[in-house]
Design a protein around this motif. Structure first.
Motif, mmCIF file in Angstrom:
data_model
loop_
_atom_site.group_PDB
_atom_site.id
_atom_site.type_symbol
_atom_site.label_atom_id
_atom_site.label_comp_id
_atom_site.label_asym_id
_atom_site.label_seq_id
_atom_site.Cartn_x
_atom_site.Cartn_y
_atom_site.Cartn_z
ATOM 1 N N THR A 8 0.587 -1.269 -0.379
ATOM 2 C CA THR A 8 -0.314 0.115 0.067
ATOM 3 C C THR A 8 0.746 1.219 0.033
ATOM 4 O OG1 THR A 8 -0.389 0.059 2.348
ATOM 5 C CG2 THR A 8 -2.057 -1.210 0.919
ATOM 6 N N ALA A 9 2.233 1.299 0.369
ATOM 7 C CA ALA A 9 2.822 2.443 0.483
ATOM 8 C C ALA A 9 3.288 2.524 -0.921
ATOM 9 C CB ALA A 9 4.271 1.539 1.484
ATOM 10 N N ARG A 10 4.198 4.242 -1.184
ATOM 11 C CA ARG A 10 4.160 3.997 -2.660
ATOM 12 C C ARG A 10 5.707 4.966 -2.129
ATOM 13 N NH1 ARG A 10 2.406 9.692 -5.710
ATOM 14 N NH2 ARG A 10 3.676 9.237 -7.355
ATOM 15 N N ARG A 11 6.234 4.668 -3.529
ATOM 16 C CA ARG A 11 7.464 5.418 -4.174
ATOM 17 C C ARG A 11 7.917 5.983 -4.551
ATOM 18 N NH1 ARG A 11 12.634 3.857 -0.179
ATOM 19 N NH2 ARG A 11 14.058 4.809 -0.851
ATOM 20 N N VAL A 12 8.570 7.211 -4.200
ATOM 21 C CA VAL A 12 9.055 7.428 -5.237
ATOM 22 C C VAL A 12 10.570 8.263 -5.882
ATOM 23 C CG1 VAL A 12 6.600 8.748 -6.130
ATOM 24 C CG2 VAL A 12 7.973 10.274 -4.539
ATOM 25 N N ARG A 13 11.120 8.417 -6.596
ATOM 26 C CA ARG A 13 11.858 9.408 -6.939
ATOM 27 C C ARG A 13 11.924 10.606 -7.558
ATOM 28 N NH1 ARG A 13 16.585 6.561 -10.459
ATOM 29 N NH2 ARG A 13 16.878 4.746 -8.108
ATOM 30 N N ALA A 14 11.949 11.855 -6.988
ATOM 31 C CA ALA A 14 12.029 13.094 -7.179
ATOM 32 C C ALA A 14 13.200 14.134 -7.247
ATOM 33 C CB ALA A 14 10.792 13.800 -6.307
ATOM 34 N N ARG A 15 13.191 14.518 -8.914
ATOM 35 C CA ARG A 15 14.445 15.476 -8.826
ATOM 36 C C ARG A 15 14.155 17.040 -8.720
ATOM 37 N NH1 ARG A 15 19.582 15.602 -9.952
ATOM 38 N NH2 ARG A 15 19.663 14.323 -10.108
ATOM 39 N N VAL A 16 15.302 18.183 -7.601
ATOM 40 C CA VAL A 16 14.809 18.946 -7.513
ATOM 41 C C VAL A 16 16.043 19.863 -7.841
ATOM 42 C CG1 VAL A 16 13.893 20.704 -6.239
ATOM 43 C CG2 VAL A 16 13.890 18.400 -5.417
ATOM 44 N N ASP A 17 15.479 20.877 -9.487
ATOM 45 C CA ASP A 17 16.094 21.735 -10.041
ATOM 46 C C ASP A 17 15.603 22.591 -9.457
ATOM 47 O OD1 ASP A 17 16.985 19.923 -11.585
ATOM 48 O OD2 ASP A 17 15.850 19.342 -12.663
ATOM 49 N N VAL A 51 15.966 12.990 -3.869
ATOM 50 C CA VAL A 51 14.861 12.585 -3.311
ATOM 51 C C VAL A 51 14.456 11.470 -3.177
ATOM 52 C CG1 VAL A 51 13.111 13.902 -1.705
ATOM 53 C CG2 VAL A 51 14.306 14.712 -2.484
ATOM 54 N N GLU A 52 14.083 10.247 -2.254
ATOM 55 C CA GLU A 52 13.693 10.001 -2.548
ATOM 56 C C GLU A 52 12.803 9.470 -1.579
ATOM 57 O OE1 GLU A 52 16.274 6.267 -5.136
ATOM 58 O OE2 GLU A 52 15.008 5.104 -3.823
ATOM 59 N N ALA A 53 11.625 9.140 -1.427
ATOM 60 C CA ALA A 53 10.262 9.227 -0.491
ATOM 61 C C ALA A 53 9.650 8.260 -0.526
ATOM 62 C CB ALA A 53 9.705 10.274 -0.354
ATOM 63 N N GLU A 54 9.018 7.129 0.765
ATOM 64 C CA GLU A 54 8.461 5.980 0.674
ATOM 65 C C GLU A 54 7.282 6.383 2.101
ATOM 66 O OE1 GLU A 54 10.318 2.198 0.167
ATOM 67 O OE2 GLU A 54 8.457 1.159 0.886
ATOM 68 N N GLU A 83 9.568 10.331 -10.092
ATOM 69 C CA GLU A 83 9.184 9.347 -10.492
ATOM 70 C C GLU A 83 8.856 7.769 -9.773
ATOM 71 O OE1 GLU A 83 12.052 6.671 -13.268
ATOM 72 O OE2 GLU A 83 13.656 8.513 -12.304
ATOM 73 N N ASP A 84 7.794 6.952 -10.343
ATOM 74 C CA ASP A 84 7.923 6.171 -9.043
ATOM 75 C C ASP A 84 8.699 5.058 -9.396
ATOM 76 O OD1 ASP A 84 4.922 7.123 -9.407
ATOM 77 O OD2 ASP A 84 4.555 6.559 -8.380
ATOM 78 N N LEU A 85 8.683 3.888 -7.921
ATOM 79 C CA LEU A 85 9.478 3.152 -7.670
ATOM 80 C C LEU A 85 9.201 2.157 -7.500
ATOM 81 C CD1 LEU A 85 13.311 5.057 -6.867
ATOM 82 C CD2 LEU A 85 12.766 3.886 -9.470
ATOM 83 N N PRO A 86 9.279 1.402 -6.630
ATOM 84 C CA PRO A 86 9.040 -0.954 -6.303
ATOM 85 C C PRO A 86 9.299 0.471 -4.598
ATOM 86 C CG PRO A 86 10.548 -1.282 -7.951
ATOM 87 C CD PRO A 86 10.979 0.459 -7.957
ATOM 88 N N ALA A 87 8.010 -0.309 -4.259
ATOM 89 C CA ALA A 87 8.469 0.448 -2.181
ATOM 90 C C ALA A 87 9.048 -0.665 -1.985
ATOM 91 C CB ALA A 87 7.226 -0.037 -1.769
#
Ligand SMILES: [Zn+2]
Ligand SMILES: [Zn+2]
Ligand SMILES: [Zn+2]
Length: 762
Positions: A8-17, A51-54, A83-87
């Protein structure tokens, strides 16, 4: 993630420019993750922040949203891409050490004025940083002026030699502290110190005693050299004619106005008229010198700004300036630490240069990496206009509407030089280098460009330059050619046009009036009263002012009566009384030069026309800096306005604006005893109206609806306002410089904008 069922968790990798390093961004992300119960990590890399956030999907969505929406004050987030990544089911959030490798585009930030939190500490007797002149945090403090390389970490700054005490180190290491990774973090125990010394270097006092003694000296009427953020200033009390006159005499700064430092907005309001825009500029974290209209009741020495109705005011931008300004309690002159036209001193070895001027020196032991002058701005037509973009703004980038296919360097012009580096769609205009008329300033250009190239990790392949063969900036471009770069010449006024379009994110085409001092034309004459149709890649000269000779070349800039002589001789017009005291032989010699053309280039310069008319009115026959006569002529103009004089225009294939009948009318007014205020108002109205009419014709012919106004002459607020109003009434959209000056400070950016567009077009 222990309380979550994986899946049920979501993990994303966010690039901040954007500008996200050295501004407290990672601690902000850490606190945000903490608040929202997010697991993962944040790190600085060569591009910015990753950033990677889950966590629960709604929390992750809110987290990503707030990465830009709630960014800390000094950050400038230009994009967040997720972008989404596997949790992975990991727990906890951490700040991972910097990763190195690849080309760096993460920008170094400009210096920023002391924040409210640090100011509160400065004023709190119970705080360990009470009255400590180098207090700073991630939200404020020195950046560009102390940085020597990247990544922006303490060892790459001039703070490298100061080892943090345990308390400072604990703040630096604590992600929840305001000073987490604040590279210049310091306190009275471990950080830089001030000292007051006599000429010759003998120490008078150190620490807070040095600040107290400095203020006592200032109140006593002495002249102090004070080491600031980007260089040395010279200071004295501004309400003492004796002190100010002594400073002016020692500095050999003839007529140029001195800037003032006051403690706060209330103190500024005592001296000048402040509208909301002026006030916003004054208190902005960039803290430029703001030009504003002097109040008649302001009790200030007359010699601060002779002949000019405006004063340049700034508020303190370092804790040291706050302490000095507050303790003094009177307005202080705070002018650049130099003699005459030299660059300001910024290395302690250069102090010798200031020995003849300053009575004492307030020094400190934090080196300045790059000499950075104070910026200067004013409010024009409801918005800010930079007249000098340097400390507080540099090295922030500006966009390029047409991306450069290869990394570029713009070498700039000779006067008010700033260079500009560019890569892709970003351009980095440099700090103010100054007038490159000697080896010292040429060396600043060389050093500055090398520093920028290291800092931004941009290696230019093409160097854009002015067409003037004798400019030292052109010679510098040739040096770079010898080192393998490709030369790319850009016409001076085309660069003015392009810089103005580009800062508004536009590529043109537009019609333009570029009114300037002098710039090298493509026909061997000196241009400066030009009507163009063009864009970034190309331009056409569709009109110009009638030309005149400049008797003696450069000398005509310093002696505006020579330009008057040139016009009067050309027109066989009678001499106005202002020239009665000029020796007959001298006049005849200059008149002869203007007829034969001997040592007298041909120019269509609008700046020189203003000089000539100002001289005829007796405003000033000789000047101590370029444009002084025109500036004072503008200042004299009757605010009620005036009817325009005749200004015939020949609109054949080339539009030619002919000021001869205008000059005849001015002479008639002078003869009739009409006040200079009225003549000035009428003359400004005339030039504005003629310019607008000519641009409207050019726009109709080219089927364009946008007009650009730029060039050094458009620093004249009255002329700019009248011309822009007339154009807007005629239905044209008007673009004027805002972020970079209309003077030659915008040339390098214009050069790279042109070169990028031309290279992109092949
Ligand atoms: Zn702060
Ligand atoms: Zn410390
Ligand atoms: Zn120019």
């Amino acid at each position: 993630m222990s309380d979550q069922v994986q899946g049920t968790a979501r993990r994303v990798r966010a690039r901040v420019d954007g500008t996200v390093q050295g501004v407290g961004y990672r601690p902000f992300v850490y606190r945000l993750a903490d608040e929202l119960g997010i697991a993962g990590f944040v790190l600085n890399d060569e591009r910015g922040v990753l950033v990677e956030a889950e966590g629960p999907p709604e929390a992750v969505a809110a987290f990503v949203e707030r990465l830009s929406a709630d960014a800390p004050p000094l950050a400038d987030v230009t994009a967040v891409t997720a972008e989404d990544l596997p949790a992975t089911g990991g727990a906890g959030f951490e700040i991972v050490p910097s990763v190195r490798g690849g080309a760096a585009t993460a920008p170094v930030t400009p210096d920023s004025a002391t924040c409210e939190d640090c100011l509160a500490e400065l004023a709190d007797p119970a705080d360990r940083r009470y009255r400590y002149p180098f207090t700073n945090c991630t939200n404020c403090g020195p950046r560009f002026t102390i940085v020597q390389g990247i990544p922006y970490d303490r060892p790459q700054t001039t703070m490298a030699g100061f080892v943090m005490c345990d308390e400072c180190q604990a703040e630096y290491d604590d992600p929840l502290d305001r000073r987490f990774h604040a590279q210049p973090n310091a306190c009275p125990v471990c950080g830089p110190q001030v000292r007051l010394v006599e000429r010759g270097g003998e120490r008078v006092a150190g620490g807070d005693d040095a600040v107290v003694a400095t203020v006592a000296d200032l109140l006593d009427g002495k002249i102090l050299a004070i080491k600031g953020l980007g260089g040395y200033h010279l200071a004295c009390r501004a309400d003492s004619e004796e002190a100010v006159a002594r400073l002016r005499g020692r500095k050999r700064r003839e007529g140029r106005p001195f800037a003032l430092l006051v403690a706060d907005v209330a103190a500024a309001r005592e001296l000048v008229e402040l509208g909301p825009e002026e006030e916003a500029l004054l208190v902005s974290r960039e803290r430029p010198i703001v030009l504003a209209t002097r109040k008649p009741a302001a009790s200030l020495a007359d010699s601060i700004a002779p002949g000019v109705p405006e004063l340049g005011i700034m508020l303190p931008y370092t804790p040291l300036h706050h302490l000095v300004a507050r303790d003094a309690g009177v307005p202080l002159v705070l002018t650049s630490g130099n003699v005459s036209d030299e660059p300001i001193a910024f290395r302690d070895e250069e102090l010798e240069r200031l020995e003849p001027i300053a009575d004492r020196f307030l020094l400190h032991d934090r080196p300045i990496a790059t000499r950075t002058d104070d910026s200067v701005a004013r409010v024009v037509r409801g918005g800010p206009l930079m007249l000098r973009r340097s400390r507080g703004y540099v090295p922030a980038s500006l966009p390029l509407p047409i991306a450069c296919p290869r990394p570029l360097l713009g070498a700039g012009a000779e006067q008010k030089n700033a260079f500009c580096l560019a890569d892709g769609t970003r351009a980095w205009p440099s700090h103010h280098i100054g007038d490159i008329k000697n080896y010292e300033t040429l060396q600043s250009l060389r050093d500055g460009a090398a520093h920028f190239e290291r800092l931004l990790e941009v290696t230019p392949e093409v160097v854009a330059h002015d067409l003037h063969p004798d400019y030292l900036s052109t010679r510098y471009a040739q040096e770079r050619e010898e080192a393998g770069l490709v030369l790319h010449g850009v016409q001076h006024h085309h660069a003015h046009l392009a810089a103005t379009l580009a800062e508004h994110g536009e590529a043109g085409p537009a019609v333009a009036a570029i009114y300037d001092g002098t710039g090298y034309g493509t026909d061997g004459t000196i241009w400066g009263g030009e009507l163009f149709v063009g864009g970034l890649a190309e331009y056409e000269r569709v009109g110009r002012l009638v030309t005149a000779k400049m008797p003696g070349g450069e000398r005509a800039i310093h002696e505006p009566w020579r330009m008057a002589c040139s016009w009067l001789t050309q027109m066989m017009a009678p001499l106005p009384p202002a020239f009665a005291d000029i020796e007959q032989n001298r006049w005849n010699m200059v008149a002869r030069m203007s007829m034969t053309g001997m040592g007298s280039p041909t120019t269509s310069s609008a700046g020189r026309l203003f000089d000539a008319v100002a001289a005829m009115c007796g405003v000033r026959l000789e000047v101590s800096y370029e444009g002084q006569a025109a500036i004072e002529f503008e200042a004299l103009a009757d605010r009620a306005g005036g009817d325009p004089y005749a200004f015939p225009m020949e609109a054949k294939e080339m539009i030619v604006l002919n000021p001869r009948p205008t000059i005849m009318a001015v002479l008639a007014d002078i003869g009739a005893g009409v006040p200079v205020a009225t003549i000035s108002a009428r003359f400004h109205q005339t030039i504005a109206q003629a310019t607008a009419e000519a641009l409207v014709i050019a726009a109709e012919r080219a089927e364009l609806d946008t007009a650009v106004l730029s060039g050094g002459v458009f620093q004249n607020r009255l002329l700019l306002r009248l011309t822009a109003d007339a154009l807007e009434q005629a239905g044209l959209r008007v673009l004027t410089p805002r972020l970079l000056p209309p003077n030659d400070g915008q040339i390098a950016y214009g050069q790279v904008a042109v070169a990028a567009a031309q290279l992109a077009a092949g």
